[in-house]
Every structure is written in C-alpha cells, then in structure tokens.
Design a protein around this motif. Structure first.
Motif, PDB file in Angstrom:
ATOM      1  N   LYS A  28       0.865  -1.175   0.000  1.00 45.37           N
ATOM      2  CA  LYS A  28       0.000   0.000   0.000  1.00 45.37           C
ATOM      3  C   LYS A  28       0.908   1.234   0.000  1.00 45.37           C
ATOM      4  N   ASP A  31       1.042   7.382   2.852  1.00 39.35           N
ATOM      5  CA  ASP A  31       0.649   8.777   2.674  1.00 39.35           C
ATOM      6  C   ASP A  31       1.889   9.648   2.858  1.00 39.35           C
ATOM      7  N   LEU A  44      -1.232  12.232  -0.593  1.00 40.43           N
ATOM      8  CA  LEU A  44      -1.606  11.190  -1.546  1.00 40.43           C
ATOM      9  C   LEU A  44      -3.067  11.324  -1.972  1.00 40.43           C
ATOM     10  N   LYS A  45      -3.938  11.671  -1.042  1.00 38.66           N
ATOM     11  CA  LYS A  45      -5.377  11.746  -1.360  1.00 38.66           C
ATOM     12  C   LYS A  45      -5.704  12.836  -2.382  1.00 38.66           C
ATOM     13  N   ILE A 140       2.129   4.107  -8.849  1.00 36.32           N
ATOM     14  CA  ILE A 140       1.088   3.807  -7.869  1.00 36.32           C
ATOM     15  C   ILE A 140      -0.257   3.727  -8.587  1.00 36.32           C
ATOM     16  N   ASP A 144      -4.123   3.245  -4.946  1.00 35.44           N
ATOM     17  CA  ASP A 144      -2.985   3.520  -4.055  1.00 35.44           C
ATOM     18  C   ASP A 144      -2.174   2.282  -3.662  1.00 35.44           C
TER      19      ASP A 144
END
Length: 172
Positions: A28, A31, A44-45, A140, A144
């Motif tokens: 994963k 962040d 990241l979001k 990525i 994610d």
C-alpha cells in the motif's frame, strides 16, 4: 523509529544510509505531505483515482535530475488524463517553479519534501548523510497500491524510463 538501511545505495561510489522501508510492488502506498508552494501542501489523497508516476530526484538543478524530469514531461502526453506525474525533490518550491519555467516543463507537477521529509522517510528514500531524497521511481495504481518500484543503486545513474512508462501504461 524509522528503519535505517546502511549501504543500500551509493553516491559517486560512496555508501549512503537511507531512512525508511524498502517498498515493493503490492505494498500500500504510504501517505505523505509535500509542498506545492511554501504554504500549500498536498498528500496522496489529492491524487485519488489517478495512476501516479512518482519520479524522485535529489535536486532538480543537476544534470541527471533535469534529464529525468524532462523525459517524463515528454512522455506525459501519451499517458492520458488518468495519469499524474509527480517529481519529488527537497528543492524549495521557488527553485522548482523557476526550473519548470526555464525548462518549459508543464505536464509534470513538482513537489517539495523540504519541510517535513515525510515522503523521503515513508518511501525509504531519505538520505541521512545528504539531507536529500534518493533517485527512485514509484508507479502507484489508482487504488494507491504500488505497482512498480525502482530504487537506484547509484545516485548518479538514470532510472529505467521504459520500464516505468510501461508499468504506467499497463494500468491505464
């Protein structure tokens, strides 16, 4: 406490110490907090739902870093709207912006790890001795998950551009 990886790579033949984990495909994506400007931060979001090619360079003002960023800027047009290309360095946002203008780079988003070093430590690329991030590539997926990783063993070498681009194309 962050993981320390001694001798995981070299800079001009000299061993360097990397802080953080050695990530691999299937992990994963951690962040991060990076600066787009001195005050505007992204994580990241902010790139949710997009395939992300993250090109990490020690400093945009060096020859290999310059060439690496220009190459991904050229490739960007063929990758489509569902792909974002991020170049991460510890250069100040002012320097990144100046470089983009001078180089005519407009399809890659330059982001700075200068303030928090959260990207470098989360992705295992922060160089303890130099205070820079190690040259590396991460692809990525939109969900994610890391699909491709290349940590360069020698900082002055170029990454495998074709493999990184092919990893992105396999996801779009």
């Amino acid at each position: 406490m962050s993981q320390t990886r001694t001798g995981a790579a070299t800079f001009k033949g000299n061993p360097i110490t990397l802080i953080g984990p050695a990530l691999k495909a299937g992990d994963k994506a951690p962040d991060f907090v990076l600066n787009k400007s001195l005050v505007e931060e992204v994580s990241l979001k902010d790139f949710a739902g997009k395939v992300k090619l993250v090109s990490v360079v020690p400093s945009i003002d060096t020859g290999v870093c310059d060439a690496q960023t220009r190459r991904f800027n050229e490739e960007a047009a063929s990758l489509g709207d569902n792909v974002v290309i991020l170049t991460v360095s510890v250069d100040l946002p002012f320097a990144q912006s100046r470089w983009c203008g001078a180089a005519g780079v407009d399809k890659v988003t330059l982001l700075s790890d200068y303030k928090h070093r959260s990207f470098g430590e989360a992705y295992g690329v922060y160089i303890q001795e130099l205070g820079l991030d190690q040259r590396s590539i991460f692809v990525i997926e939109a969900n994610d998950t890391i699909a491709y990783v290349e940590y360069l063993g020698e900082m002055t070498e170029h990454p495998n551009y074709e493999e990184a681009i092919n990893a992105v194309k396999a996801l779009v």
